[in-house]
Write a protein that holds these residues in place. Structure first.
Motif, PDB file in Angstrom:
ATOM      1  N   MET A 243      -1.932   7.652   9.512  1.00  0.00           N
ATOM      2  CA  MET A 243      -3.037   6.714   9.642  1.00  0.00           C
ATOM      3  C   MET A 243      -2.847   5.855  10.880  1.00  0.00           C
ATOM      4  N   GLU A 244      -3.844   5.870  11.736  1.00  0.00           N
ATOM      5  CA  GLU A 244      -3.908   5.000  12.912  1.00  0.00           C
ATOM      6  C   GLU A 244      -2.606   4.958  13.701  1.00  0.00           C
ATOM      7  N   GLY A 245      -1.995   6.138  13.870  1.00  0.00           N
ATOM      8  CA  GLY A 245      -0.844   6.221  14.756  1.00  0.00           C
ATOM      9  C   GLY A 245       0.502   6.262  14.085  1.00  0.00           C
ATOM     10  N   SER A 246       0.566   6.272  12.762  1.00  0.00           N
ATOM     11  CA  SER A 246       1.848   6.312  12.060  1.00  0.00           C
ATOM     12  C   SER A 246       1.880   7.445  11.041  1.00  0.00           C
ATOM     13  N   HIS A 247       2.984   8.196  11.043  1.00  0.00           N
ATOM     14  CA  HIS A 247       3.226   9.123   9.939  1.00  0.00           C
ATOM     15  C   HIS A 247       3.490   8.304   8.682  1.00  0.00           C
ATOM     16  N   VAL A 248       2.982   8.772   7.563  1.00  0.00           N
ATOM     17  CA  VAL A 248       3.138   8.026   6.313  1.00  0.00           C
ATOM     18  C   VAL A 248       3.784   8.907   5.248  1.00  0.00           C
ATOM     19  N   VAL A 249       4.292   8.268   4.187  1.00  0.00           N
ATOM     20  CA  VAL A 249       4.792   9.005   3.032  1.00  0.00           C
ATOM     21  C   VAL A 249       3.650   9.857   2.488  1.00  0.00           C
ATOM     22  N   GLN A 250       3.928  11.116   2.224  1.00  0.00           N
ATOM     23  CA  GLN A 250       2.855  12.092   1.991  1.00  0.00           C
ATOM     24  C   GLN A 250       2.433  12.143   0.523  1.00  0.00           C
ATOM     25  N   ASN A 251       1.712  11.119   0.114  1.00  0.00           N
ATOM     26  CA  ASN A 251       1.136  11.104  -1.223  1.00  0.00           C
ATOM     27  C   ASN A 251      -0.144  11.944  -1.257  1.00  0.00           C
ATOM     28  N   VAL A 252      -0.483  12.411  -2.455  1.00  0.00           N
ATOM     29  CA  VAL A 252      -1.693  13.229  -2.649  1.00  0.00           C
ATOM     30  C   VAL A 252      -2.763  12.386  -3.329  1.00  0.00           C
ATOM     31  N   TYR A 253      -3.981  12.450  -2.810  1.00  0.00           N
ATOM     32  CA  TYR A 253      -5.088  11.627  -3.308  1.00  0.00           C
ATOM     33  C   TYR A 253      -6.291  12.503  -3.614  1.00  0.00           C
ATOM     34  N   GLU A 254      -7.037  12.103  -4.650  1.00  0.00           N
ATOM     35  CA  GLU A 254      -8.317  12.760  -4.938  1.00  0.00           C
ATOM     36  C   GLU A 254      -9.427  12.166  -4.085  1.00  0.00           C
ATOM     37  N   SER A 255      -9.288  10.884  -3.717  1.00  0.00           N
ATOM     38  CA  SER A 255     -10.260  10.247  -2.819  1.00  0.00           C
ATOM     39  C   SER A 255      -9.568   9.125  -2.071  1.00  0.00           C
ATOM     40  N   LEU A 256     -10.154   8.744  -0.943  1.00  0.00           N
ATOM     41  CA  LEU A 256      -9.593   7.682  -0.103  1.00  0.00           C
ATOM     42  C   LEU A 256     -10.686   6.686   0.255  1.00  0.00           C
ATOM     43  N   ASP A 257     -10.385   5.398   0.085  1.00  0.00           N
ATOM     44  CA  ASP A 257     -11.276   4.355   0.596  1.00  0.00           C
ATOM     45  C   ASP A 257     -10.982   4.165   2.079  1.00  0.00           C
ATOM     46  N   VAL A 258     -11.967   4.480   2.916  1.00  0.00           N
ATOM     47  CA  VAL A 258     -11.820   4.335   4.362  1.00  0.00           C
ATOM     48  C   VAL A 258     -12.641   3.111   4.764  1.00  0.00           C
ATOM     49  N   HIS A 259     -11.959   2.028   5.080  1.00  0.00           N
ATOM     50  CA  HIS A 259     -12.653   0.794   5.427  1.00  0.00           C
ATOM     51  C   HIS A 259     -13.150   0.873   6.869  1.00  0.00           C
ATOM     52  N   VAL A 260     -14.084   0.013   7.219  1.00  0.00           N
ATOM     53  CA  VAL A 260     -14.733   0.112   8.527  1.00  0.00           C
ATOM     54  C   VAL A 260     -13.687   0.013   9.639  1.00  0.00           C
ATOM     55  N   GLY A 261     -13.724   0.984  10.548  1.00  0.00           N
ATOM     56  CA  GLY A 261     -12.808   1.000  11.677  1.00  0.00           C
ATOM     57  C   GLY A 261     -11.522   1.756  11.439  1.00  0.00           C
ATOM     58  N   GLN A 262     -11.281   2.227  10.215  1.00  0.00           N
ATOM     59  CA  GLN A 262     -10.008   2.869   9.896  1.00  0.00           C
ATOM     60  C   GLN A 262     -10.081   4.388  10.031  1.00  0.00           C
ATOM     61  N   CYS A 263      -8.907   4.992  10.285  1.00  0.00           N
ATOM     62  CA  CYS A 263      -8.792   6.446  10.408  1.00  0.00           C
ATOM     63  C   CYS A 263      -7.601   6.949   9.604  1.00  0.00           C
ATOM     64  N   PHE A 264      -7.788   8.067   8.903  1.00  0.00           N
ATOM     65  CA  PHE A 264      -6.726   8.734   8.146  1.00  0.00           C
ATOM     66  C   PHE A 264      -6.670  10.198   8.558  1.00  0.00           C
ATOM     67  N   SER A 265      -5.471  10.776   8.493  1.00  0.00           N
ATOM     68  CA  SER A 265      -5.325  12.229   8.634  1.00  0.00           C
ATOM     69  C   SER A 265      -4.789  12.796   7.332  1.00  0.00           C
ATOM     70  N   VAL A 266      -5.447  13.852   6.840  1.00  0.00           N
ATOM     71  CA  VAL A 266      -5.035  14.471   5.578  1.00  0.00           C
ATOM     72  C   VAL A 266      -4.908  15.979   5.769  1.00  0.00           C
ATOM     73  N   LEU A 267      -4.083  16.592   4.912  1.00  0.00           N
ATOM     74  CA  LEU A 267      -3.976  18.045   4.852  1.00  0.00           C
ATOM     75  C   LEU A 267      -4.697  18.542   3.606  1.00  0.00           C
ATOM     76  N   VAL A 268      -5.506  19.571   3.788  1.00  0.00           N
ATOM     77  CA  VAL A 268      -6.276  20.151   2.687  1.00  0.00           C
ATOM     78  C   VAL A 268      -6.023  21.656   2.675  1.00  0.00           C
ATOM     79  N   THR A 269      -5.633  22.187   1.527  1.00  0.00           N
ATOM     80  CA  THR A 269      -5.370  23.620   1.392  1.00  0.00           C
ATOM     81  C   THR A 269      -6.543  24.305   0.705  1.00  0.00           C
ATOM     82  N   ALA A 270      -6.962  25.414   1.275  1.00  0.00           N
ATOM     83  CA  ALA A 270      -8.093  26.178   0.729  1.00  0.00           C
ATOM     84  C   ALA A 270      -7.584  27.036  -0.435  1.00  0.00           C
TER      85      ALA A 270
END
Length: 553
Positions: A243-270
């Motif tokens: 998120m916004e330039g930092s690697h984070v602990v890789q928790n798994v989420y069903e949904s994410l609240d993305v507040h105004v101005g924020q960016c997240f990177s997620v991995l999704v497996t098909a």
């Protein structure tokens, strides 16, 4: 900037060139900014296009790349772009906000030139002039890790950018007139996913495709105006990795609240049945929920997406708990040579505490938003230029607000003037954002990343420091503040320049809920800050002044 040693230009697509040199590669872009007519929500409206694209082109860069973007303003109004989250080390000249830059006048062009240094991650750019952000001109900006720097996950099959917006069908000029008349912006008309909203009528084209069994990276940014957006993918979970330039602990989420101005990177497996699935973004914390959709298609898909959308969470306690689950990945390498966890921010003595309380006023029929009772206005001469030319005293005053405002500052009369804090170079500072209002807030700081050490309900007191996360808070550029709550951030002001601290709710920025941090290096040395670029646009009282003596080593 380091001198060019060796440069070869490779044309790779329309409007884009790549330069390869002996030191760090150059990426060249030519952008034409124009109006166009599109129907993102089914109603024809004027939008802002970059090279006829909405959203604008993705910038795909790598750590230490030099980015050169020649922006041609073909609108009928002055225009600027900012590169949200890009730290612009020693180089606030390229920040693209009205406190540092004269706007690009209609029919003219300006070339931005900046280096993305040792950052990695997911960011976006957008216009900072007037209410242009409500019309478009935004797009994704990614910084990939250099090949020698490992990332804490396997290379994905592909890398996708998802720009989310709450959206109005009124033009930016109509929205600006509303605000100028003393009214607030009403509820948006809808939500967009990459500039569109899938209708579900069987005619929607997919935004992205996935091969069965493969894993994909999605970079999700909320480039909207006022609403937190909850993002989820039908039938799939998301592993948060950055998120916004930092690697984070890789928790798994069903949904994410993305507040105004924020960016997240997620991995999704098909890993689901091969067919179409909806990406869903819906507004949070409002009585009436607005929802936008986009389609992901499996390459061997055999059916439409289910009309049953996954539900969003309710209330902001859930959102606060999600924030508390975010942790910096202390075992990952960063773009920097040192591991991320080697910076022990929790053991540094705080040298200054600044509490910022937001407020609103409609006195005399004029709507204004303020921080500590001061509603910022941009003078004709950008603050940074006034400072550089030695005429700051003719344009603004420093420190017109108190570091510790009175408790009732949100009820006091609002003063409208430039709001500039004088920060001591390299001091370690604590900033408290305190929100006494019933609405969500989101704040961004240019020029830096900071440690978001706490977000809590109630009001802040020094005793609350015992609840700070002083070990693995995420280093990021944006932080949310819930209603009747506060947030605390810690950072070292070691990047000389003039830096914008602003609400990410754009009507609030337009009407004054922002300020600037002036960070001056006493040495006036090129080791700390670059000189004014030769191509800088000049305006206001410095327009015809002789150029000051340049900084030296």
């Amino acid at each position: 900037m380091a001198g060019v040693v060796f440069l070869v230009l490779l044309c790779i697509s329309a409007g884009t060139m790549v330069g390869v040199r002996g030191e760090d590669p150059y990426l060249f872009f030519t952008w034409n900014v124009t109006y166009g007519t599109l129907s993102p929500l089914g109603v024809p409206q004027q939008v802002i296009l970059i090279n006829n694209e909405f959203p604008g082109p993705n910038i795909n860069s790598t750590s230490n790349n030099n980015i050169v973007i020649n922006v041609f303003n073909n609108l009928d109004e002055p225009f600027l772009l900012t590169w949200s989250g890009i730290q612009q080390r020693k180089n606030s000249w390229q920040d693209g906000v009205l406190g540092t830059n004269c706007p690009i006048l209609p029919g003219t062009n300006f070339t931005y030139h900046f280096q993305v240094k040792d950052q990695i991650g997911s960011y976006f750019y957008y216009p900072t002039t007037g209410m242009h952000r409500t019309a478009g001109g935004f797009g994704g900006l990614r910084i990939n890790s250099r090949l020698l720097i490992p990332v804490p996950y396997a290379d994905p099959e592909d890398d996708y950018t998802v720009i989310l917006n709450d959206w109005y069908t009124k033009s930016h000029t109509a929205l600006q007139k509303l605000l100028d008349s003393g009214r607030t912006l009403a509820r948006p008309d809808g939500v967009l996913v990459n500039g569109k909203n899938a209708m579900g009528d069987g005619k929607d084209e997919p935004l992205f495709t996935m091969k069965p069994g493969k894993t994909y990276k999605y970079r999700i940014c909320n480039a909207g105006l006022k609403n937190t957006l909850n993002f989820r993918i039908q039938g799939h979970t998301m592993k948060l990795v950055e998120m916004e330039g930092s690697h984070v602990v890789q928790n798994v989420y069903e949904s994410l609240d993305v507040h105004v101005g924020q960016c997240f990177s997620v991995l999704v497996t098909a890993n689901q049945d091969p067919k179409d699935y909806y990406m869903v973004a819906s507004t949070r914390f409002n009585k009436q929920v607005l929802t936008g959709k986009g389609i992901i298609r499996y390459t061997n898909g055999k059916g439409p997406a289910s009309p049953e959308l996954p539900e969003a969470p309710v209330g902001w306690a859930w959102s606060l708990n999600q924030f508390r689950s975010f942790r910096w990945n202390l075992t990952a390498s960063a773009a920097r040579p040192n591991p991320q966890g080697s910076y022990h921010y929790g053991s540094i003595n705080i040298t200054r505490t600044i509490k910022l309380i937001n407020s609103a006023s409609q006195e005399g029929g004029k709507l204004r938003y303020a921080l500590n009772g001061v509603s910022h206005v941009n003078p004709e001469t950008p603050l940074k230029l006034a400072e550089y030319y030695g005429v700051a005293d003719k344009v603004f005053k420093y420190d017109t607000i108190l570091d510790s405002p009175q408790a009732n500052v949100d009820n006091a009369e609002i003063v409208t003037q430039p709001n500039v804090l004088n920060l001591t170079f390299r001091n370690f500072v604590e900033i408290i954002f305190e929100n006494h209002e019933k609405s969500m807030q989101s704040y961004h700081l240019d020029g830096y990343s900071f440690f978001a050490v706490a977000v809590e309900p109630g009001t802040w007191t020094p005793e609350k420091r015992k609840h700070y996360n002083l070990l693995d808070a995420v280093s990021r550029t944006t932080v949310q503040v819930y209603p009747k709550s506060w947030a605390a951030i810690l950072l070292t002001f070691d990047n000389a320049g003039m830096w914008n601290i602003r609400s990410e709710m754009w009507e609030r920025v337009y009407l004054g809920q922002q300020l600037y941090a002036s960070v001056l290096s006493p040495a006036r040395s090129l080791r700390d800050e670059y000189n004014l670029p030769d191509n800088s646009l000049l305006c206001g009282i410095v327009k015809d002044m002789p150029k000051p003596a340049p900084y030296s080593i």
